[in-house]
Design an enzyme around this catalytic site. Structure first.
Site, PDB file in Angstrom:
ATOM      1  N   ARG A 208       0.862  -1.179   0.000  1.00 15.03           N
ATOM      2  CA  ARG A 208       0.000   0.000   0.000  1.00 15.03           C
ATOM      3  C   ARG A 208       0.899   1.230   0.000  1.00 15.03           C
ATOM      4  O   ARG A 208       1.943   1.260   0.652  1.00 15.03           O
ATOM      5  CB  ARG A 208      -0.916   0.019   1.228  1.00 15.03           C
ATOM      6  N   GLU A 237      -3.484   7.677  -4.181  1.00 16.03           N
ATOM      7  CA  GLU A 237      -3.962   7.137  -5.462  1.00 16.03           C
ATOM      8  C   GLU A 237      -5.418   7.555  -5.690  1.00 16.03           C
ATOM      9  O   GLU A 237      -6.202   7.613  -4.745  1.00 16.03           O
ATOM     10  CB  GLU A 237      -3.885   5.602  -5.451  1.00 16.03           C
ATOM     11  N   HIS A 254      -0.179   0.587  -9.667  1.00 11.06           N
ATOM     12  CA  HIS A 254      -0.878  -0.374  -8.811  1.00 11.06           C
ATOM     13  C   HIS A 254      -1.412  -1.557  -9.618  1.00 11.06           C
ATOM     14  O   HIS A 254      -2.598  -1.902  -9.558  1.00 11.06           O
ATOM     15  CB  HIS A 254      -2.024   0.308  -8.056  1.00 11.06           C
TER      16      HIS A 254
END
Length: 380
Positions: A208, A237, A254
């Site tokens: 993360r 994000e 990601h």
């Protein structure tokens, strides 16, 4: 059942078509208003499923096609009697393939022998645990830090984070994002810890974004810190920091776990949980929807270098440098343009298979067989 699904979750119809009506929305557009007439909610990590969104809604089951659950308000789920499921391990192998690709790229730039490095894996759950198995299967030295798992397995081979950061040449992060509790991980690598990394350290974050203090990392890299960095995840994000990306060897939006197997496995796992919740038989399985692998079989020359074989096998399946190039091309324009591009790259991500589907012949050489087995590919 009235089902609302993130439009980017694959094969929802194959699993849920006979369960009721299915409506789709972009994940970031799923809000309180969208849930007014929904019984079953299927999401990914981009959707925050909070008390504010769910309160007063008829939602009774939430499934997330992800390993992590930091976007789910599990305390409220328990309070409101909402059943839920994540998809633990669904894309773990895809993330391992991504990390291996990053290590190969770093070794190429640094002229380093991967077998001579010391690897530090922070978080040994579904992803990190598999990565440790691969690295140790290759015969490489691995340090593992996972305080929650260490508490459950006091006789396991674990080290403190301080020792890992001091001794590892390569650090790969695979923790959930915990903002509080006994083992918080937000900014686990903060400015002091980043600044204390040994010169020449390689850092990979595919967990993360907020596990690493992005602003502190950018300041260090702008100041000339001797680090090689690969980031697949970003604070804020879909707003990634273009200046930070410019200082990374590998920067991607990601997608580390975006293998085809991982995506379909995630949908299959929440379908299984849904069926268990309803007390009904499963009518569709992962094998019903997973296409046969298109990866070709490979014949390794028995006399080839095992290090060359490792790189060849990994890159025959996936090389993150192609995703890096596409991401860098998207880091132009204003903030809104970059945010849209981040999501578009994920939405339109091309099919990618996992190394486990690769069939490899080695001519019987033991050293090559060890590489194939460690990677999880199939010996033929």
């Amino acid at each position: 059942m009235r089902i609302l699904a993130d439009e980017n979750i694959p094969v929802v119809d194959a699993f849920f078509a006979d369960q009721g009506s299915i409506r789709r929305l972009p994940g970031r557009a799923i809000d309180r208003a969208a849930l007014a007439e929904v019984d079953v909610l299927l999401v990914r990590s981009v959707t925050e499923v909070s008390r504010a969104a769910l309160a007063g809604s008829p939602v009774r089951f939430v499934g997330t096609c992800t390993i992590g659950t930091d976007h789910l308000d599990l305390d409220y789920f328990a309070e409101a009697g909402i059943a839920w499921s994540s998809a633990p391990g669904c894309n773990a192998r895809g993330v391992v393939d991504y990390v291996l690709g990053c290590l190969l790229a770093m070794a190429e730039v640094r002229g380093a022998d991967l077998a001579e490095r010391t690897y530090g894996v922070v978080g040994a759950g579904q992803v990190g645990g598999r990565l440790v198995e691969v690295l140790r299967g290759l015969g490489w030295k691995v340090l593992v830090c996972d305080p929650p798992r260490q508490a459950r397995e006091p006789d396991g081979e674990f080290v403190s984070l301080e020792r890992l950061l001091a001794e590892a040449d390569v650090i790969s992060l695979h923790t959930p994002l915990n903002r509080d509790g006994e083992h918080p991980t937000r900014h686990l690598l903060d400015e002091p810890r980043l600044a204390a990394l040994r010169p020449g350290t390689w850092l990979v974050n595919a967990s993360r974004g907020a596990v690493v203090d992005n602003q502190a990392l950018r300041r260090l890299l702008e100041g000339g810190a001797d680090l090689e960095v690969a980031l697949d995840v970003w604070e804020g994000e879909p707003q990634a920091d273009p200046e930070l990306a410019a200082h990374c060897l590998i920067a991607t939006p990601h997608i580390a776990g975006y293998s085809l197997e991982g995506k379909l496995r995630g949908t299959a796992q929440i379908y299984q949980a849904y069926c268990a919740w309803r007390g009904i038989a499963e009518r569709v399985s992962l094998q019903d929807v997973l296409p046969e692998t298109w990866l070709a079989g490979l014949q390794l020359n028995p006399g080839c270098d095992p290090a060359w074989a490792l790189a060849t096998l990994c890159r025959a399946v996936y090389d993150p440098r192609s995703d890096d190039a596409a991401f860098r091309r998207s880091l132009t324009g204003d903030s809104a343009t970059r945010r849209a591009a981040f999501d578009a790259l994920r939405k339109h991500y091309p099919p990618r298979r996992e190394i486990t589907g690769l069939r490899v012949a080695t001519g019987g050489r033991v050293e090559l067989q060890r590489v194939v087995r460690a990677l999880g590919a199939q010996l033929v």
